[in-house]
Motif scaffolding. Structure first.
Motif, PDB file in Angstrom:
ATOM      1  N   ALA A 105       0.819  -1.211   0.000  1.00  0.00           N
ATOM      2  CA  ALA A 105       0.000   0.000   0.000  1.00  0.00           C
ATOM      3  C   ALA A 105       0.858   1.268   0.000  1.00  0.00           C
ATOM      4  CB  ALA A 105      -0.940   0.005   1.203  1.00  0.00           C
ATOM      5  N   LEU A 106       2.045   1.193   0.562  1.00  0.00           N
ATOM      6  CA  LEU A 106       2.926   2.360   0.578  1.00  0.00           C
ATOM      7  C   LEU A 106       3.252   2.839  -0.829  1.00  0.00           C
ATOM      8  CD1 LEU A 106       5.409   1.284   3.397  1.00  0.00           C
ATOM      9  CD2 LEU A 106       3.674   3.084   3.543  1.00  0.00           C
ATOM     10  N   ASP A 107       3.292   1.919  -1.771  1.00  0.00           N
ATOM     11  CA  ASP A 107       3.628   2.269  -3.160  1.00  0.00           C
ATOM     12  C   ASP A 107       2.421   2.307  -4.087  1.00  0.00           C
ATOM     13  OD1 ASP A 107       6.392   2.389  -2.590  1.00  0.00           O
ATOM     14  OD2 ASP A 107       6.545   0.216  -2.753  1.00  0.00           O
ATOM     15  N   ASN A 108       1.310   1.694  -3.662  1.00  0.00           N
ATOM     16  CA  ASN A 108       0.181   1.524  -4.583  1.00  0.00           C
ATOM     17  C   ASN A 108      -1.137   2.089  -4.071  1.00  0.00           C
ATOM     18  OD1 ASN A 108       1.360  -0.373  -6.808  1.00  0.00           O
ATOM     19  ND2 ASN A 108       2.045  -1.271  -4.873  1.00  0.00           N
ATOM     20  N   LYS A 109      -1.098   2.940  -3.037  1.00  0.00           N
ATOM     21  CA  LYS A 109      -2.263   3.643  -2.490  1.00  0.00           C
ATOM     22  C   LYS A 109      -3.185   2.730  -1.699  1.00  0.00           C
ATOM     23  CE  LYS A 109      -2.304   6.996  -6.285  1.00  0.00           C
ATOM     24  NZ  LYS A 109      -3.107   7.547  -7.403  1.00  0.00           N
ATOM     25  N   ILE A 110      -3.643   1.635  -2.322  1.00  0.00           N
ATOM     26  CA  ILE A 110      -4.561   0.702  -1.672  1.00  0.00           C
ATOM     27  C   ILE A 110      -4.068  -0.712  -1.918  1.00  0.00           C
ATOM     28  CG2 ILE A 110      -6.908  -0.238  -1.633  1.00  0.00           C
ATOM     29  CD1 ILE A 110      -7.970   2.457  -2.486  1.00  0.00           C
ATOM     30  N   SER A 111      -4.095  -1.529  -0.885  1.00  0.00           N
ATOM     31  CA  SER A 111      -3.765  -2.942  -1.020  1.00  0.00           C
ATOM     32  C   SER A 111      -4.688  -3.734  -0.113  1.00  0.00           C
ATOM     33  CB  SER A 111      -2.302  -3.183  -0.659  1.00  0.00           C
ATOM     34  OG  SER A 111      -1.901  -4.492  -1.012  1.00  0.00           O
ATOM     35  N   PHE A 112      -4.866  -5.032  -0.424  1.00  0.00           N
ATOM     36  CA  PHE A 112      -5.855  -5.855   0.264  1.00  0.00           C
ATOM     37  C   PHE A 112      -5.246  -7.141   0.801  1.00  0.00           C
ATOM     38  CE2 PHE A 112      -8.639  -3.306  -2.360  1.00  0.00           C
ATOM     39  CZ  PHE A 112      -9.842  -3.234  -1.661  1.00  0.00           C
ATOM     40  N   ASN A 113      -5.839  -7.619   1.875  1.00  0.00           N
ATOM     41  CA  ASN A 113      -5.712  -9.007   2.280  1.00  0.00           C
ATOM     42  C   ASN A 113      -7.106  -9.609   2.213  1.00  0.00           C
ATOM     43  OD1 ASN A 113      -5.061 -11.482   3.358  1.00  0.00           O
ATOM     44  ND2 ASN A 113      -4.494 -10.713   5.380  1.00  0.00           N
ATOM     45  N   ILE A 114      -7.281 -10.707   1.485  1.00  0.00           N
ATOM     46  CA  ILE A 114      -8.600 -11.329   1.384  1.00  0.00           C
ATOM     47  C   ILE A 114      -9.038 -11.907   2.728  1.00  0.00           C
ATOM     48  CG2 ILE A 114      -9.791 -13.348   0.391  1.00  0.00           C
ATOM     49  CD1 ILE A 114      -8.856 -12.566  -2.297  1.00  0.00           C
ATOM     50  N   ALA A 115      -8.111 -12.107   3.642  1.00  0.00           N
ATOM     51  CA  ALA A 115      -8.461 -12.520   5.005  1.00  0.00           C
ATOM     52  C   ALA A 115      -8.154 -11.350   5.950  1.00  0.00           C
ATOM     53  CB  ALA A 115      -7.695 -13.777   5.391  1.00  0.00           C
ATOM     54  N   GLY A 116      -7.774 -11.644   7.185  1.00  0.00           N
ATOM     55  CA  GLY A 116      -7.346 -10.613   8.122  1.00  0.00           C
ATOM     56  C   GLY A 116      -8.494  -9.919   8.844  1.00  0.00           C
ATOM     57  N   GLY A 117      -8.118  -8.897   9.592  1.00  0.00           N
ATOM     58  CA  GLY A 117      -9.084  -8.172  10.400  1.00  0.00           C
ATOM     59  C   GLY A 117      -9.380  -8.855  11.725  1.00  0.00           C
ATOM     60  N   THR A 118      -8.414  -9.633  12.233  1.00  0.00           N
ATOM     61  CA  THR A 118      -8.628 -10.437  13.450  1.00  0.00           C
ATOM     62  C   THR A 118      -8.405  -9.576  14.692  1.00  0.00           C
ATOM     63  OG1 THR A 118      -6.389 -11.284  13.066  1.00  0.00           O
ATOM     64  CG2 THR A 118      -8.206 -12.691  12.440  1.00  0.00           C
ATOM     65  N   HIS A 119      -9.372  -8.708  14.917  1.00  0.00           N
ATOM     66  CA  HIS A 119      -9.246  -7.630  15.908  1.00  0.00           C
ATOM     67  C   HIS A 119      -9.614  -8.036  17.332  1.00  0.00           C
ATOM     68  CE1 HIS A 119     -13.691  -6.317  14.948  1.00  0.00           C
ATOM     69  NE2 HIS A 119     -13.548  -7.614  15.059  1.00  0.00           N
ATOM     70  N   HIS A 120     -10.010  -9.300  17.540  1.00  0.00           N
ATOM     71  CA  HIS A 120     -10.306  -9.766  18.899  1.00  0.00           C
ATOM     72  C   HIS A 120      -9.113 -10.459  19.554  1.00  0.00           C
ATOM     73  CE1 HIS A 120     -14.381  -8.647  18.208  1.00  0.00           C
ATOM     74  NE2 HIS A 120     -14.645  -9.618  17.365  1.00  0.00           N
ATOM     75  N   ALA A 121      -7.970 -10.494  18.877  1.00  0.00           N
ATOM     76  CA  ALA A 121      -6.766 -11.076  19.477  1.00  0.00           C
ATOM     77  C   ALA A 121      -6.047 -10.011  20.289  1.00  0.00           C
ATOM     78  CB  ALA A 121      -5.850 -11.634  18.399  1.00  0.00           C
ATOM     79  N   PHE A 122      -5.827 -10.287  21.583  1.00  0.00           N
ATOM     80  CA  PHE A 122      -5.148  -9.389  22.509  1.00  0.00           C
ATOM     81  C   PHE A 122      -3.648  -9.711  22.514  1.00  0.00           C
ATOM     82  CE2 PHE A 122      -9.467  -9.151  23.656  1.00  0.00           C
ATOM     83  CZ  PHE A 122      -9.694  -8.152  24.603  1.00  0.00           C
ATOM     84  N   THR A 123      -2.890  -8.940  23.275  1.00  0.00           N
ATOM     85  CA  THR A 123      -1.474  -9.260  23.427  1.00  0.00           C
ATOM     86  C   THR A 123      -1.296 -10.662  24.015  1.00  0.00           C
ATOM     87  OG1 THR A 123      -1.498  -8.189  25.604  1.00  0.00           O
ATOM     88  CG2 THR A 123      -0.679  -6.882  23.753  1.00  0.00           C
ATOM     89  N   TYR A 124      -2.193 -11.063  24.907  1.00  0.00           N
ATOM     90  CA  TYR A 124      -1.991 -12.253  25.737  1.00  0.00           C
ATOM     91  C   TYR A 124      -3.054 -13.333  25.567  1.00  0.00           C
ATOM     92  CZ  TYR A 124      -5.630 -10.095  28.577  1.00  0.00           C
ATOM     93  OH  TYR A 124      -6.816  -9.541  28.999  1.00  0.00           O
ATOM     94  N   LYS A 125      -4.011 -13.140  24.682  1.00  0.00           N
ATOM     95  CA  LYS A 125      -5.061 -14.131  24.494  1.00  0.00           C
ATOM     96  C   LYS A 125      -5.730 -13.931  23.137  1.00  0.00           C
ATOM     97  CE  LYS A 125      -8.867 -11.484  26.569  1.00  0.00           C
ATOM     98  NZ  LYS A 125      -9.986 -11.503  27.551  1.00  0.00           N
ATOM     99  N   GLY A 126      -6.410 -15.004  22.680  1.00  0.00           N
ATOM    100  CA  GLY A 126      -7.232 -14.909  21.498  1.00  0.00           C
ATOM    101  C   GLY A 126      -8.677 -15.121  21.869  1.00  0.00           C
ATOM    102  N   GLU A 127      -9.574 -14.625  21.035  1.00  0.00           N
ATOM    103  CA  GLU A 127     -10.997 -14.868  21.219  1.00  0.00           C
ATOM    104  C   GLU A 127     -11.731 -14.531  19.925  1.00  0.00           C
ATOM    105  OE1 GLU A 127     -11.760 -12.150  24.583  1.00  0.00           O
ATOM    106  OE2 GLU A 127     -12.944 -10.925  23.206  1.00  0.00           O
ATOM    107  N   GLY A 128     -12.988 -14.922  19.837  1.00  0.00           N
ATOM    108  CA  GLY A 128     -13.831 -14.528  18.711  1.00  0.00           C
ATOM    109  C   GLY A 128     -13.273 -14.861  17.347  1.00  0.00           C
TER     110      GLY A 128
END
Length: 300
Positions: A105-128
């Motif tokens: 994205a630094l060179d191409n304005k927009i870039s994608f991951n078809i997966a990702g967005g795993t925002h319920h993972a904490f420093t010390y645990k996973g969930e959701g």
């Protein structure tokens, strides 16, 4: 060229009645190829993250237990996915997809991951359904290696980005914005730099009005030089877990608003898919594909 991270490692063999629609990743890729929105040249396999990249975000104890399959029954149940070597590999692959998308994205304005967005993972645990926090791993990588100073995380999944909020609660150079359902998971919310908790069954007009009001304030106040966009489609009225009432058209307009600000201000953005749990897989795939179509159309 817009680059898109995808790997067959994103897929898992799960029971047919499992709530997490893992097959959506391959279907999104296949639909975009079939309709000609993308070609094989847009796609790449990013590989997997290193221990060093993971440990920039997650604690040594947690990562040791995950990679050696030592999480206890309660910890596995909290994540909601069966713990095995395939899940570990998937988590590393998906996280690296977001990391490499950020680089592109630094060179191409927009870039994608078809997966990702795993925002319920904490420093010390996973969930959701989240084991590693891919956006946090990528954000730390950018700040450490690419000279990126200020990052804005725009999280528009219907669920609060609680793990991301916890990871960056003491990091002034990363601003976490979560606009989510008030009455939705997680029951106990963390504190993001800005949280907007929405009432259940909010429609397109009300949702888009709030977002349009907040976006210029976010960019003006934080002045980011990079954006991560978590584009979950569980805001749809058709979503089984969402409790909001957006249409596909409203969801697409949401994406357009985010991309418009990033492009207008020339701020690179890495996009992750996040959640989507509609009854019909076609509704999930179509809404996710709209995010790609919107970006491609705006860059023409």
């Amino acid at each position: 060229m817009i680059r898109i991270a995808y790997s067959d490692r994103y897929l898992l063999n799960l029971p047919g009645d499992h709530k997490f629609p893992i097959q959506k990743y391959a279907l999104i890729k296949d639909q975009l190829l079939y309709e000609g929105t993308i070609t094989e040249d847009n796609l790449y396999d990013a590989g997997i993250c290193t221990d060093e990249q993971v440990l920039a975000v997650h604690t040594e104890e947690y990562w040791y237990k995950v990679k050696n399959l030592l999480l206890n029954e309660h910890e596995i149940r909290r994540i909601g996915l069966p713990l095995n070597q395939r899940l570990v590999e998937r988590s590393l692959s998906s996280s690296c997809g977001t990391l490499k998308a950020a680089d592109y994205a630094l060179d191409n304005k927009i870039s994608f991951n078809i997966a990702g967005g795993t925002h319920h993972a904490f420093t010390y645990k996973g969930e959701g359904f989240c084991v590693l926090n891919d956006m946090a791993i990528a954000a730390c990588w950018l700040m450490k290696t690419q000279g990126v100073k200020r990052i804005l995380i725009i999280d528009l999944d219907v669920h609060q980005g609680n793990g991301t909020a916890e990871i960056f609660r003491n990091e002034p150079n990363v601003f976490t914005f979560s606009m989510h359902g008030k009455d939705n998971y997680p029951l106990k919310k963390e504190v993001s730099d800005l949280d907007i908790a929405l009432p259940s069954y909010m429609n397109d007009d009300a949702y888009l009005s709030i977002l349009a009001e907040q976006l210029p304030k976010l960019f003006d106040s934080h002045k980011p030089d990079f954006v991560f966009y978590q584009a979950g489609v569980d805001v749809l009225a058709t979503d089984k877990l969402g409790k909001l009432s957006l249409t596909r058209q409203g969801c697409r307009k949401r994406d357009e608003l985010v991309f418009d600000y990033c492009l207008k201000l020339r701020i690179p953005v890495a996009v992750t898919m996040g959640g989507g749990y509609s009854e019909r897989m076609a509704d999930i795939v179509e809404a996710h594909c709209n995010t790609f179509r919107t970006a491609f159309a705006m860059l023409e």
